[in-house]
Design an enzyme around this catalytic site. Structure first.
Site, PDB file in Angstrom:
ATOM      1  N   GLY A 100       0.708  -1.104   0.036  1.00  0.00           N
ATOM      2  CA  GLY A 100      -0.046   0.071  -0.023  1.00  0.00           C
ATOM      3  C   GLY A 100       0.754   1.069   0.121  1.00  0.00           C
ATOM      4  O   GLY A 100       1.903   1.452   0.666  1.00  0.00           O
TER       5      GLY A 100
ATOM      6  N   GLN B 184       3.035  10.088   1.134  1.00  0.00           N
ATOM      7  CA  GLN B 184       4.466   9.399   1.146  1.00  0.00           C
ATOM      8  C   GLN B 184       5.141   9.703  -0.069  1.00  0.00           C
ATOM      9  O   GLN B 184       6.284   9.446  -0.265  1.00  0.00           O
ATOM     10  CB  GLN B 184       4.332   7.865   1.159  1.00  0.00           C
ATOM     11  CG  GLN B 184       3.606   7.342   2.441  1.00  0.00           C
ATOM     12  CD  GLN B 184       3.476   5.670   2.478  1.00  0.00           C
ATOM     13  OE1 GLN B 184       2.394   5.330   1.923  1.00  0.00           O
ATOM     14  NE2 GLN B 184       4.437   5.272   2.986  1.00  0.00           N
TER      15      GLN B 184
ATOM     16  N   CYS C 268       6.184   0.031   7.221  1.00  0.00           N
ATOM     17  CA  CYS C 268       5.805   1.114   6.446  1.00  0.00           C
ATOM     18  C   CYS C 268       6.950   1.484   5.563  1.00  0.00           C
ATOM     19  O   CYS C 268       8.178   1.415   5.794  1.00  0.00           O
ATOM     20  CB  CYS C 268       5.433   2.224   7.054  1.00  0.00           C
ATOM     21  SG  CYS C 268       4.838   3.740   6.304  1.00  0.00           S
ATOM     22  N   LEU C 269       6.779   1.701   4.128  1.00  0.00           N
ATOM     23  CA  LEU C 269       7.804   2.257   3.148  1.00  0.00           C
ATOM     24  C   LEU C 269       8.354   3.337   3.518  1.00  0.00           C
ATOM     25  O   LEU C 269       9.579   3.448   3.117  1.00  0.00           O
ATOM     26  CB  LEU C 269       7.190   2.276   1.781  1.00  0.00           C
ATOM     27  CG  LEU C 269       6.693   0.917   1.040  1.00  0.00           C
ATOM     28  CD1 LEU C 269       5.824   1.251  -0.148  1.00  0.00           C
ATOM     29  CD2 LEU C 269       7.722  -0.101   0.977  1.00  0.00           C
TER      30      LEU C 269
ATOM     31  N   HIS D 247      -4.191   1.317   7.903  1.00  0.00           N
ATOM     32  CA  HIS D 247      -2.690   1.951   7.743  1.00  0.00           C
ATOM     33  C   HIS D 247      -2.714   3.231   6.845  1.00  0.00           C
ATOM     34  O   HIS D 247      -2.162   4.174   7.124  1.00  0.00           O
ATOM     35  CB  HIS D 247      -1.710   0.937   7.435  1.00  0.00           C
ATOM     36  CG  HIS D 247      -0.282   1.367   7.027  1.00  0.00           C
ATOM     37  ND1 HIS D 247       0.899   0.697   7.910  1.00  0.00           N
ATOM     38  CD2 HIS D 247       0.207   1.989   6.399  1.00  0.00           C
ATOM     39  CE1 HIS D 247       2.036   1.488   7.739  1.00  0.00           C
ATOM     40  NE2 HIS D 247       1.673   2.009   6.622  1.00  0.00           N
ATOM     41  N   GLU D 248      -3.296   2.930   5.639  1.00  0.00           N
ATOM     42  CA  GLU D 248      -3.257   4.046   4.408  1.00  0.00           C
ATOM     43  C   GLU D 248      -4.088   4.879   4.730  1.00  0.00           C
ATOM     44  O   GLU D 248      -3.850   6.022   4.377  1.00  0.00           O
ATOM     45  CB  GLU D 248      -3.528   3.315   2.965  1.00  0.00           C
ATOM     46  CG  GLU D 248      -2.568   2.130   2.727  1.00  0.00           C
ATOM     47  CD  GLU D 248      -1.030   2.398   2.731  1.00  0.00           C
ATOM     48  OE1 GLU D 248      -0.647   3.575   2.623  1.00  0.00           O
ATOM     49  OE2 GLU D 248      -0.365   1.361   3.021  1.00  0.00           O
TER      50      GLU D 248
ATOM     51  N   HIS E 296      -2.349   7.336   7.246  1.00  0.00           N
ATOM     52  CA  HIS E 296      -1.475   8.237   6.387  1.00  0.00           C
ATOM     53  C   HIS E 296      -2.083   9.696   6.228  1.00  0.00           C
ATOM     54  O   HIS E 296      -1.412  10.451   6.110  1.00  0.00           O
ATOM     55  CB  HIS E 296      -0.971   7.704   5.068  1.00  0.00           C
ATOM     56  CG  HIS E 296       0.362   6.693   5.594  1.00  0.00           C
ATOM     57  ND1 HIS E 296       1.552   7.209   6.113  1.00  0.00           N
ATOM     58  CD2 HIS E 296       0.479   5.602   5.188  1.00  0.00           C
ATOM     59  CE1 HIS E 296       2.380   6.368   6.233  1.00  0.00           C
ATOM     60  NE2 HIS E 296       1.985   5.226   5.556  1.00  0.00           N
TER      61      HIS E 296
END
Ligand code: NI
Length: 154
Positions: free
Chosen positions: A46, A51, A88-89, A130-131, A134
């Site tokens: 995701g 991000q 997380c990226l 999670h997304e 963000h």
């Protein structure tokens, strides 16, 4: 299409509340395509617009069963509970155990602006939470019960 740079923890962009998308035009479609390409390159499940430095309420996700493009997403139902490993990226090489709903129902718009509902369980529910977080400037670490030690990541 283009690979965008993924901003990392510490960048103030990640702490901001994103604005809703109001125009469903080619510029948005280009952004969505870039986000998908960036996510594939990063080998994640995701990616949220902040991000890549774009403060709009958009995320893309693919947990292995096809692409989801979510614009102006909102979680409308939560059910049950799960604890699992999350990363997380934007926080490379950091993983922790989080507690999330086992199942969620999300309302969002597609790239044409049409509203749809999506139900996700397990990893998909975790990813949707999670997304969506963000987009409100929240990182997974704020949900972590316990960070994992590198030795636990076999
Ligand atoms: Ni993330």
């Amino acid at each position: 299409m283009a690979i965008r740079n993924i901003v990392k923890e510490g960048d103030e962009t990640l702490g901001k509340v994103c604005r809703p998308v109001t125009e469903f035009n080619e510029r948005l479609w280009q952004l969505l395509d870039d986000m998908k390409e960036t996510l594939v390159k990063a080998d994640g499940v995701g990616l949220a617009a902040p991000q890549i430095g774009v403060l709009r309420r958009i995320f893309v996700m693919n947990v292995g069963d096809g692409w989801v493009e979510a614009i102006n997403p909102e979680i409308v139902e939560r059910e049950g509970e799960q604890e699992d490993v999350e990363g997380c990226l934007s926080c490379p090489n950091q993983f922790g155990i989080t507690r999330r709903p086992q199942k969620v129902r999300m309302k969002a718009q597609n790239r044409q602006g049409k509203w749809f509902y999506l139900t996700g369980e397990g990893l998909k529910a975790r990813c949707i939470c999670h997304e969506t977080d963000h987009l409100d400037g929240v990182l997974f670490k704020q949900h972590v019960i316990r960070m994992l030690d590198p030795s636990e990541l076999a």
